[in-house]
Design a protein around this motif. Structure first.
Motif: not given
Ligand SMILES: [Zn+2]
Ligand SMILES: [Zn+2]
Length: 80
Positions: A4-9, A29-31, A57-61
């Protein structure tokens, strides 16, 4: 186990300052990288492929209103 992405969550906040004006950049948000030019239909297929390939990896903009500058940041996902 799940990544899980700590930022998305909402578990963490990533603060990034604009290199040009020093203001705090906004998390937009994510891209999914390199999908910008594809149709939504294609993007969905590719998103699934990318999801399978890059689980960690989760890519955030991030975006600076002031300079119209944006930056993509890869956030390391954590195992839960
Ligand atoms: Zn994320
Ligand atoms: Zn700026």
């Amino acid at each position: 186990m799940e990544y899980v992405c700590p930022i998305c969550n909402g578990m963490a906040t990533y603060l990034l300052r604009c290199p040009h004006c020093g203001k705090q950049m906004e998390n937009r948000g994510t891209v999914v990288e390199f999908l910008d030019d594809y149709s939504p239909y294609l993007a969905m297929d590719i998103t699934q492929l990318v999801d399978g390939a890059a689980h960690d990896q989760c890519v955030h903009l991030f975006y600076c209103e002031e300079c119209k500058y944006d930056k993509r940041v890869s956030i390391q996902r954590i195992k839960m």
